[in-house]
Write an enzyme that holds these catalytic residues in place. Structure first.
Site, mmCIF file in Angstrom:
data_model
loop_
_atom_site.group_PDB
_atom_site.id
_atom_site.type_symbol
_atom_site.label_atom_id
_atom_site.label_comp_id
_atom_site.label_asym_id
_atom_site.label_seq_id
_atom_site.Cartn_x
_atom_site.Cartn_y
_atom_site.Cartn_z
ATOM 1 N N ASP A 477 -15.396 20.321 -6.131
ATOM 2 C CA ASP A 477 -16.820 20.572 -6.380
ATOM 3 C C ASP A 477 -17.692 19.834 -5.366
ATOM 4 O OD1 ASP A 477 -19.076 21.483 -7.688
ATOM 5 O OD2 ASP A 477 -18.483 20.741 -9.651
ATOM 6 N N ASP A 547 -22.590 28.734 -12.147
ATOM 7 C CA ASP A 547 -22.537 28.012 -13.422
ATOM 8 C C ASP A 547 -23.068 28.880 -14.551
ATOM 9 O OD1 ASP A 547 -21.350 25.743 -12.572
ATOM 10 O OD2 ASP A 547 -23.180 24.591 -12.313
HETATM 11 C C1 GLA Z 1 -20.776 21.731 -11.306
HETATM 12 C C2 GLA Z 1 -19.774 22.839 -11.527
HETATM 13 C C3 GLA Z 1 -19.457 22.929 -12.995
HETATM 14 C C4 GLA Z 1 -18.905 21.618 -13.483
HETATM 15 C C5 GLA Z 1 -19.893 20.503 -13.192
HETATM 16 C C6 GLA Z 1 -19.301 19.151 -13.492
HETATM 17 O O1 GLA Z 1 -22.006 22.043 -11.828
HETATM 18 O O2 GLA Z 1 -20.261 24.041 -11.040
HETATM 19 O O3 GLA Z 1 -18.538 23.966 -13.229
HETATM 20 O O4 GLA Z 1 -17.674 21.377 -12.861
HETATM 21 O O5 GLA Z 1 -20.288 20.512 -11.827
HETATM 22 O O6 GLA Z 1 -20.174 18.131 -13.226
#
Ligand code: GLA
Length: 729
Positions: A477, A547
Site C-alpha cells: 500500500d 477503497d
Molecule cells: C488504504 C487501502 C485500504 C486499507 C487501508 C489500511 O486505504 O486502500 O484497503 O488497506 O489503506 O490503512
C-alpha cells in the site's frame, strides 16, 4: 517484417495487423511524423510532412525557420528553437541556455525489444515484437537522442521511449524529457480521459478538444486518484464499435503529463511523459538518461477495440507474474471487517468461517505491527505487535494454514510515521525541505527512497517477515502523495531529480521482492486506486482498484478502469452493507456479480454478516471458480453503461475462440413498465448455436449479435443477473 525502411524516400513504416505508423526524414534530417492510422500496404503519404509548402522549409528559406518549426509534424520536438507547441525535450547547457535541435544520424531495426534499465517496460519474444531505434544528435550539445519504437504486431500496439546520452564535454541538465509525441491533423477530436478522486477513481470523461492545451497530469509523486496517465483522441461519432481512436497510456507510477493541443493551423499535438514541473536530470559527460515508456494504440472501430488491444497487450507483454493466468485464491481481507481492532482470535474466527464457505486465503490488513491501533503511528516499525497477535506471527500463519487456507499480509513500506521508533532514530529519512516543517498526510511522512540505505531498510523489513512464515500474498500500500520534496542526501542541483529517483527506488524495491519471492502474489494499492498504472502491473498482476466497494459505485470505477486494463488486474471485493463509504444497501448477489468482473474476494466480517448473505458465499465462490478462467483471458465488450445514463449497466466477456460468453447485467435504477431490454452480444461465432445455461433457450451467434438478446423482468433497483451462453457445436 513489421518495420521497413525505404531508403530512397527516407521513410520508416511500422505495421501492426490493423495499423500503420510512418515516419519521414526531411532533407535536413528532421524526424517527422507522416501518418498513424488504418493499415496501409505500401509507402505513401510523405506529402503529409508538407515539405513542399514553401517558403517555410529552412533548406529553401532560412529566414522562415521559426515558422517551419512551429508547423512541421515532429516525432520528438525539442524546446527553445522556435517550435512553440509543447516541447518534449528541454536541455539547459552549462551557460544556462535552453535550446536543442536534433537531426537524424542513423537507425537500427532489430527483432525483440531491449529492457529499459531500472524501469518497468513491455517485453516480448523475437517473434512478437520488433524495435526501431532512430538515433539523432544535437552536435552543439554533444547530445545523442535515441527514439525507440517497439512494434507489437498482433496487439496493434507501438511502445515508445527515448534515451539521451551526453557524448559532449559539457554538463547538461534535462529539464523536460517526455516519452512520446504524436502530431496529427485535427479530425474534430474529442478527448477521452479518466479522472476522479479517492473512492471515485477513473470516471470516464469526454470533452471536445479546443484550441489550446488540455491535459491530464499528476505532480503528486504517484499516478494518482485524480487524473490518470491515459488519454485518447476520438472522432466525434466514436462509440464502442465505430469511430477512430488514438490512445496513449504511460508505463510509469509517478508524475506525468498527458496532453493534447490544437494549434493555430488546426493541427493536433499529443504528448506524454514525466511532468516537467519539478523535474530535472543532470547529465554529466558520458552519462545517459532513459525515459519511461508510452504505449500507443489506434483503432478505427471504436473504443471496444482499443480496450481489447490494451487488455491483450498488458496481459501478454506487461504482466510478468506467474499468477498472470493462474487462478487467484479467493481471499478474505479483514480491513472493512475490523479496521485496526483485531487480534489472533478474531482473525482465526474469520478464517474458520471463511474456510467453511469456500474462501481460500486470509489477508491481514493494516494494524499488525508496532503500536498501531489507529492510522497515526508506527509506519516504519515493521515488528509484529504481539499484544494483538498473541502467540506470535508464525503461529498465526500456522493456524490459518492448518485450516487449509493461505495467508496474506499488508505493508506500507514507503512510509514513516512521525510517531515511530524509526522516525525518532532517523528523522532525516523522511522527505522534507531543510528548515521547513514537512506537511503530514494521514499523519505520515514519505521515506526518501532515493537513498539506498533507506530502501534497504524498508525492503529488509518486508522480506524479514516474508522469510519468517509461508506467506502467499502481499498487499503493498501507499497512502499519501508526496510533497515537501527535499532529500538530505542529494546535492542542491540534483534536488529536482527526487520525484523520479523516488519512483526508480520504488521499482528497485519491487523488483527485489518479486525476484526473492517469485511465487508471491503481489497486489499493489495506494489509498484505494491511486497507483493503478501499467508500471505497477509489471510487478503485480493485480492492483486494488478503489477503497469504494459499493457495487453501484464500482460500476463506474470498474468501467473506467476496464477501458484500459484487463479485468484480471482489477482488485474487487464483496463487502458488507450499508456500504462503509456511501451507506448504500445493495443485494449481496449484485455485490458478488460486480466483484466477479475483477480478482474477486471478500472484505467483511463473515462471522457477523446476515445469515442469508453468508449462505450465498459458497455459490458465489463456485461461480468464481467457474468463470475466472474466462474473465482472465477473454475478450471484454462493454454493452451498455450506467455512466452513459443507461439504466442497465452491462458487459460481456467472450472466450477468444467464441466457445462461450458471460454477460453481466446490473439494473441500476428501475424504470416502471419496461418489460425487456434488448442487448446485442459480440465475439460469437455467427452460425453456431448458443444455449443459455440453465434454460432451454438457444440462439444462433448472429442472432445474438444482430437481433440481440432480451433481458426480461430485471426491474428492481440494484438487481443483477449473469447470463452464460455456451456454444453447442
Ligand atoms: C488504504 C487501502 C485500504 C486499507 C487501508 C489500511 O486505504 O486502500 O484497503 O488497506 O489503506 O490503512
Amino acid at each position: 517484417m513489421s518495420i521497413l525502411y525505404d531508403e530512397q524516400n527516407r521513410m520508416f513504416k511500422l505495421d501492426t495487423v490493423h495499423t500503420t505508423y510512418m515516419i519521414g526524414l526531411s532533407e535536413e534530417g528532421y524526424v517527422g511524423h507522416v501518418y498513424y492510422g488504418r493499415r496501409l500496404e505500401g509507402f505513401w503519404g510523405k506529402y503529409l510532412l508538407r515539405m513542399q509548402e514553401t517558403p517555410f522549409t529552412p533548406a529553401v528559406n532560412k529566414r522562415e525557420k521559426n515558422s517551419f518549426l512551429d508547423y512541421f509534424p515532429m516525432e520528438y520536438p525539442t524546446g527553445g528553437i522556435g517550435d512553440y507547441r509543447e516541447s518534449c525535450l528541454n536541455v539547459r547547457n552549462e551557460r544556462g541556455s535552453v535550446g536543442s535541435e536534433i537531426f537524424y544520424e542513423s537507425h537500427t531495426i532489430r527483432k525483440g525489444k531491449p529492457v529499459l534499465a531500472g524501469l518497468p517496460a513491455a517485453f516480448g519474444g523475437e517473434e512478437e515484437v520488433q524495435t526501431l531505434v532512430i538515433i539523432c544528435a544535437d552536435a552543439l550539445l554533444g547530445l545523442k537522442v535515441s527514439l525507440s519504437y517497439s512494434v507489437f504486431e498482433k496487439e496493434d500496439v507501438i511502445t515508445r521511449s527515448i534515451s539521451m546520452q551526453n557524448d559532449g564535454a559539457e554538463r547538461l541538465r534535462l529539464e523536460k524529457a517526455y516519452s512520446a509525441c504524436l502530431d496529427m491533423d485535427n479530425q474534430e477530436f474529442e478527448m477521452l480521459s479518466l479522472c476522479g478522486s479517492w473512492a471515485r477513481e477513473r470516471y470516464i470523461q469526454r470533452n471536445k478538444l479546443c484550441p489550446g492545451r488540455q491535459l491530464m497530469s499528476s505532480v503528486k509523486g504517484e499516478s494518482s486518484h485524480q487524473e490518470h496517465p491515459f488519454i485518447a483522441l476520438v472522432t466525434p461519432e466514436t462509440t464502442q464499435e465505430t469511430g477512430e481512436v488514438y490512445a496513449m497510456n504511460f508505463v510509469y507510477s509517478g508524475n506525468f503529463i498527458a496532453q493534447a493541443e490544437i494549434t493555430q493551423f488546426d493541427r493536433v499535438r499529443m504528448v506524454m511523459g514525466i511532468h516537467g514541473e519539478d523535474f530535472c536530470w543532470n547529465l554529466a559527460p558520458g552519462e545517459s538518461f532513459q525515459t519511461p515508456e508510452a504505449v500507443m494504440t489506434y483503432s478505427d472501430c471504436g473504443l471496444g477495440k482499443m480496450s481489447r488491444s490494451f487488455h491483450d497487450f498488458y496481459r501478454e507483454h506487461m504482466i510478468r507474474s506467474p499468477y498472470k493466468y493462474r487462478k487467484r485464491p479467493v481471499l478474505i481481507n479483514n480491513w472493512e471487517a475490523t479496521y485496526f481492532d483485531f487480534d489472533t482470535e478474531k482473525l482465526l474466527a474469520i478464517a474458520k468461517e471463511a474456510k467453511k464457505n469456500g474462501i481460500e486465503m486470509l489477508v491481514m490488513d493494516d494494524g499488525w505491527f508496532g503500536k498501531r491501533s489507529w492510522d497515526d503511528s508506527s509506519l516504519g516499525d515493521w515488528t509484529v505487535n504481539e499484544e494483538k497477535l498473541k502467540g506470535g506471527f508464525p503461529n498465526l500463519v500456522k493456524q490459518v494454514r492448518k485450516l487449509g487456507m493461505e495467508f496474506g499480509i499488508w505493508f506500507e513500506p514507503e512510509m514513516i510515521s512521525p510517531d515511530s521508533e524509526l522516525y525518532r532514530k532517523h528523522p532525516d529519512w523522511a522527505i522534507q525541505i531543510a528548515g521547513r516543517e514537512a506537511g503530514q498526510s494521514r499523519a505520515q511522512y514519505v521515506l526518501d527512497l532515493s537513498r539506498k540505505e533507506v530502501r534497504d531498510y524498508a525492503y529488509e523489513c518486508v522480506a524479514k517477515i516474508l522469510r519468517s512464515a509461508p506467506i502467499s500474498y502481499v498487499k503493498w500500500d501507499m497512502n499519501r502523495q508526496l510533497s515537501d520534496m527535499g532529500s538530505a542526501c542529494l546535492l542542491p542541483e540534483a534536488q529536482g531529480e527526487l520525484f523520479h529517483r523516488y519512483v526508480l527506488g520504488l521499482y528497485e524495491m519491487q523488483e527485489r521482492l518479486v525476484t526473492e519471492f517469485p511465487e508471491l502474489l503481489l497486489e499493489n494499492c495506494s489509498g484505494g486506486g491511486a497507483r493503478f498504472d501499467p508500471g505497477m502491473l509489471y510487478y503485480s498482476p493485480q492492483i486494488w482498484c478503489s477503497d469504494d466497494t459499493d457495487a453501484i459505485e464500482r460500476l463506474r470505477i470498474q468501467e473506467g478502469t476496464g477501458l484500459v486494463y484487463p479485468l484480471s488486474a482489477i482488485g474487487a471485493h464483496v463487502s458488507d452493507c450499508p456500504n462503509h463509504i456511501v451507506c448504500r444497501t445493495t443485494p449481496f448477489e449484485t455485490r458478488g456479480n460486480v466483484a466477479l468482473a475483477g480478482t474477486f474476494g471478500y472484505e467483511l466480517d463473515i462471522t457477523k454478516i446476515p445469515e442469508a448473505d453468508r449462505e450465498l458465499i459458497p455459490k458465489q465462490v463456485e461461480l468464481y471458480h467457474k468463470y475466472s478462467g474466462l474473465i482472465q483471458t477473454g475478450d471484454y465488450y462493454r454493452i451498455s453503461s450506467w455512466t452513459d445514463k443507461k439504466p442497465l449497466d452491462c458487459w460481456e466477456v467472450a472466450a477468444k475462440d467464441g466457445s462461450h460468453a458471460l454477460v453481466t447485467c446490473v439494473n441500476v435504477l428501475g424504470r416502471p413498465n419496461v418489460r425487456s431490454i434488448r442487448i446485442r452480444l459480440h465475439g460469437l461465432r455467427a452460425l453456431s448455436l448458443y444455449r443459455l445455461e440453465g434454460t432451454e433457450e438457444a440462439y444462433r451467434g448472429e442472432e445474438l449479435s444482430s437481433c440481440g438478446f432480451l433481458v426480461r423482468d430485471l426491474n428492481e433497483d440494484f438487481k443483477s443477473r449473469l447470463y452464460h451462453f455456451i456454444c453447442e457445436d
